[in-house]
Scaffold this active site. Structure first.
Site, short mmCIF file in Angstrom:
data_model
loop_
_atom_site.label_atom_id
_atom_site.label_comp_id
_atom_site.label_asym_id
_atom_site.label_seq_id
_atom_site.Cartn_x
_atom_site.Cartn_y
_atom_site.Cartn_z
N TYR A 98 27.90 -56.09 -0.95
CA TYR A 98 26.88 -56.02 -0.03
C TYR A 98 27.63 -56.21 1.32
O TYR A 98 28.70 -56.24 1.70
CB TYR A 98 25.84 -57.21 -0.24
CG TYR A 98 26.15 -58.60 -0.40
CD1 TYR A 98 27.29 -59.06 -0.06
CD2 TYR A 98 25.24 -59.25 -1.14
CE1 TYR A 98 27.60 -60.54 0.07
CE2 TYR A 98 25.40 -60.73 -1.13
CZ TYR A 98 26.45 -61.36 -0.56
OH TYR A 98 26.72 -62.62 -0.41
N GLU A 99 26.53 -56.02 2.46
CA GLU A 99 27.02 -55.92 3.96
C GLU A 99 28.03 -54.70 3.96
O GLU A 99 28.80 -54.43 5.01
CB GLU A 99 27.64 -57.12 4.41
CG GLU A 99 26.75 -58.23 4.39
CD GLU A 99 25.46 -58.11 5.19
OE1 GLU A 99 25.51 -57.24 5.97
OE2 GLU A 99 24.50 -58.87 4.52
#
Lengths: 597, 597
Positions: A440-441
């Site tokens: 994620y990110e």
């Protein structure tokens, strides 16, 4: 049950002796930061994490979040009280400016707390972590009115924050985003669409949740240049900050995931929800990038955090578990077997983890210091240099820390043998939790592309040139010192590999962008390994000096020097492998037609 | 839901073109193995795995095994019927000699089936896999009477088998084993003790379970020289093979684990259970090693199997998922975005997995062929050479395949971005399931020690010398062929790294055993990478030849050559890093006192 002790002493050594935190006394918020005050703050931080957060980590994983029939979500037992304690301790408001309800203290200290909290309970730490990220975006791009309305309750921990980017058809490629924003005539917007993978999207920890949502205003250009950022509160606040009406946003379902079960990953449905534009229309990505950059550092630290807590538990097990005898003869002849820490291969695993953890912590704190300088210094040149460093290092830290954090959690689990695979020992949870940080990110491959495609070429390569210059100065400054040779010489070779790789990219990637894409992942790791190596040089220099000054610290400092040598002998040589892969180019990789895979 | 197609064609290419399976027509069981027959058998194998086993993989993981109040264990829904189909298809009996109820066919075909079955459903495949391992030990060390009584129902799949080594205080170090065997006076023994981590220890798939149990006969010497191996049936069979009385062995609990939920991992309590000695008293480890070596190859193949099935799904996703545009301009201009397989870094991940899978499959089949030769050839020299190779390669395959199998499952999961973390996509299960293979049947660090401490020095290094000689002959045979240069030259360099590392060990490990321990893990991976490289040389040579002979195979063969080049350019250079770590020696690693970690 696994245990955790916050590495307060190591953090203080890095801040005081290696990074010389005191040099920044002229920055706002740093003035009162004597070593004693920093020590008190970090000790309090550690205590809260050890006593209030760590005990909820396994139960949070086992019980997870529950979505109720009315769409509300119940966080694991104990999380609400822990969140209240976290907020009451001022840990969310710590770096927030005083005029918006914060304490105005260094973000660097927040970074240390974020590591401790993530080690203790990563799923929990995401609630305040995302709130701090949303606060950063709001404070940078929000109007004065918006800041006054939203920041104080978020800083106080009465409200939390989220970021809403992803849609089913749109992950990395935000140009495909379809969530709509229709002007309501009153200056507000009506937001309609579906967002997925929204961490902390719904929960019962606080009375309100402030969603930052990317959406496309009707008639906006296609692609990423038509995306705007909106505040969409779960409950719309009145002008005086009191809670008004429930907004048209709800959690449609929560995902069943591999880990971080204590954090609800929500499908969020926006059904004509009231939204408030932040910053300029169609410039939403810019505003969101403030949050994403802060979040990327936060995710980097999640990698470190799982590596650290997994290490602590593997080390304790390696000292206790009796199995076999040392190759050089019994070390615990009075016992039926020796503790497994006598075996070289167990030490290899432990030292690989430790050699990452301590230098990575140094890099994380250095990045946080750069962020403080970039935001608070009144010296434009210092701000620019710090921004350049931070821009260059953010994708490297996110990508490398989370890759190695995961690998290290796996290694620490391996130390436990069969017990590592059993849930009650807790090691497999660190592995499952650590795994998400690579995704994620911005998945780590995207970090690598951001580095090679954007951060490297920016301003004619100003940031990487400064990196080389700083590295050369650091190594040059120690090159006459015989005691520093075991660290300086390998670091010099690694830096040279990085220079060759950078040169190769300059010469081969312009005309043929696939060469940049094919090199990107290895380049990210190459730069990361060099950065860890340079940090070990700084740590070694500080350790040698401290040892001379404080003889009672000699044993501790010698352990650091041994770890530094281990890094130089066994880990840093990886740079030449990364270089070999980079200069192999893209031809082979790109020559296979998709249908021939 | 993830999908799976058994790689029947690739297996046949490896058997027929690369390993030239037909050369072994003189071995018992090989006579009728024409390419057509092998193709039929493998197609049937693939079909069963695709249609009966794969559909139960996710549900087996989600529902797991259940221990009932009476100590019985219920396997996941569908497993019993699938096991019956597996047994009825003759897949357990395939390599078992005809006189013990088997078909006497090549173990090499079993190896292929084991890969397919493990890819389709790893937790399921352990039930027949352990049965085959127990059969191998029984057939090697059991008395004629024991073989006649136990082997046929196991081969038919009416009974399954297990191996019982581990106890709470005793994992790797079997000398610490305390389970007791008291002579009963009737030639039998009474077994008392507790075993843990017993895979398939209790279940409802079959009417009986044959436990092979390590225990210490009263008065036996301490340590590993006082351990004997016993058959302890769940239900004691009568002399005619009919089921007699329930024995004093029961499942005390089942473990909650990270993965392989479809296989019950049991605590087994032996409470004066009737046991029958296999082979000589106090020589139980020897007998168990037959099962363990077979099991280690089986576990190696589990690593490959998860890498393969994860690859297939990642590849399908990479071709379907539309996100972003190729760096060189749109490849699917009619769509909103390009499929992500256009991106170099996605290809890097896919090719890293594929370059492992195909060569690893070749090595697994080659090891199985060696096992067939070692057991069936009437040529003593051929038997010895095969045994040497098998002994050397078994720990390497177990360690490297499971490490890379896990890494590859993680990479394949990464291709999915956020969806890889969500359970319904199935990728995270491959990661969780693959993780155990690095741990059980001897954690990979133990494989490395077995290699460096036992397999290398055995008979004055006969096996590794033969490895060098075979490698040199292979490369020498192709060195004049220009088309083979891209494969031969890098393989030569890698082989030279292995030779240097071996020389260093000879010179530095005798006097200082910690140098061997410190080098072991890297040496295992170094040898493994070289073995994969030499297999790619063989594959490349076969592909070039096949392409010339069968022009319609050119595209497929070119894809193999591209993959071979990828391996040589980007993966094989790792050998020099491994060498650098090995020659760093043990000093730094061993110098840190345990309390200073």
């Amino acid at each position: 049950m696994p245990s955790y002790r916050a590495p307060v002493d190591d953090t203080l050594f890095l801040l005081n002796d290696v990074l010389q935190f005191q040099r920044f006394g002229n920055l706002p918020g740093f003035a009162d930061m004597s070593p004693d005050v920093a020590s008190q703050i970090l000790s309090e931080a550690g205590k809260l994490c050890e006593e209030a957060l760590a005990p909820l980590n396994q139960s949070g994983d086992a019980n997870g979040c529950k979505r109720n029939a009315d769409g509300s979500v119940t966080a694991p037992a104990g999380f609400k009280r822990a969140f209240e304690a976290y907020a009451a301790g001022g840990w969310i408001s710590l770096p927030v400016p005083e005029e918006y309800g914060g304490q105005g203290l260094p973000y660097t200290l927040s970074m240390a707390m974020n590591e401790f909290a993530s080690s203790a309970n990563m799923a929990f730490a995401m609630y305040p972590g995302l709130t701090q990220g949303a606060l950063a975006a709001l404070l940078t791009h929000g109007s004065e009115e918006q800041k006054k309305l939203y920041a104080p309750p978020m800083a106080e921990g009465r409200w939390t924050g989220t970021m809403n980017l992803t849609e089913p058809q749109c992950g990395t490629d935000l140009g495909l985003l379809t969530t709509k924003a229709a002007p309501r005539g009153d200056g507000g917007y009506s937001i309609t669409g579906q967002k997925i993978f929204i961490s902390a999207g719904e929960h019962d920890l606080t009375e309100n949740i402030v969603h930052l949502v990317l959406a496309r205003i009707e008639g906006a250009p296609a692609g990423v240049k038509g995306i705007s950022l909106f505040i969409v509160p779960k409950i719309v606040p009145n002008a005086d900050g009191s809670l008004g009406a429930r907004n048209g946003v709800s959690c449609g379902s929560i995902e069943e995931k591999m880990g971080i079960h204590g954090n609800a990953t929500c499908v969020m449905n926006y059904d004509g929800a009231q939204g408030f534009l932040i910053g300029e229309a169609n410039r939403g990505l810019n505003a969101m990038f403030v949050m994403m950059n802060e979040a990327r550092l936060g995710v980097a630290v999640q990698g470190l955090s799982q590596s650290e807590v997994a290490y602590q538990n593997a080390l304790a097990y390696a000292k206790e578990r009796l199995q076999g005898r040392a190759l050089t003869g019994p070390k615990a002849p009075d016992k039926k077997a020796d503790p497994i820490i006598v075996h070289p291969d167990i030490r290899r695993m432990l030292l690989e983890i430790r050699a990452f953890n301590e230098a990575a912590r140094g890099l994380a704190l250095a990045a946080a210091l750069d962020s403080d300088v970039a935001h608070r210094s009144d010296d434009a040149a210092a701000r620019q240099a710090a921004e350049d460093r931070l821009g260059l290092m953010t994708p490297v830290l996110k990508g490398m820390f989370t890759d190695l954090g995961f690998d290290n959690a796996v290694k620490a689990q391996q130390v436990f043998g069969g017990h590592g695979y059993i849930r009650e020992w807790g090691m497999e949870q660190f592995v499952r939790d650590a795994r998400i940080a690579m995704i994620y990110e911005g998945a780590n491959g995207i970090q690598a592309l951001d580095l090679v495609g954007r951060k490297l070429p920016r301003e004619g390569g100003r940031a990487i040139m400064a990196f080389f210059k700083d590295g050369a100065e650091l190594l040059g400054g120690h090159s006459a010192n015989e005691a520093m040779k075991p660290y300086v010489v390998p670091a010099q070779a690694a830096l040279s590999d990085l220079q060759k790789a950078s040169m190769w990219l300059m010469q081969n990637a312009m005309a043929k962008p696939d060469n940049a894409g094919a090199a990107s992942y290895d380049y990210m790791h190459l730069l990361g390994r060099v950065a860890l190596g340079l940090m070990w040089v700084r740590i070694a220099a500080a350790a040698i000096e401290k040892k001379a000054r404080e003889p009672d610290m000699a044993a501790l400092m010698d352990a650091k020097l041994t770890t530094a040598r281990f890094y130089m002998e066994r880990m840093l040589p990886e740079t030449s492998l990364r270089l070999a892969r980079i200069v192999a180019g893209a031809d082979t990789m790109m020559s296979l037609a998709p249908e021939m895979f």
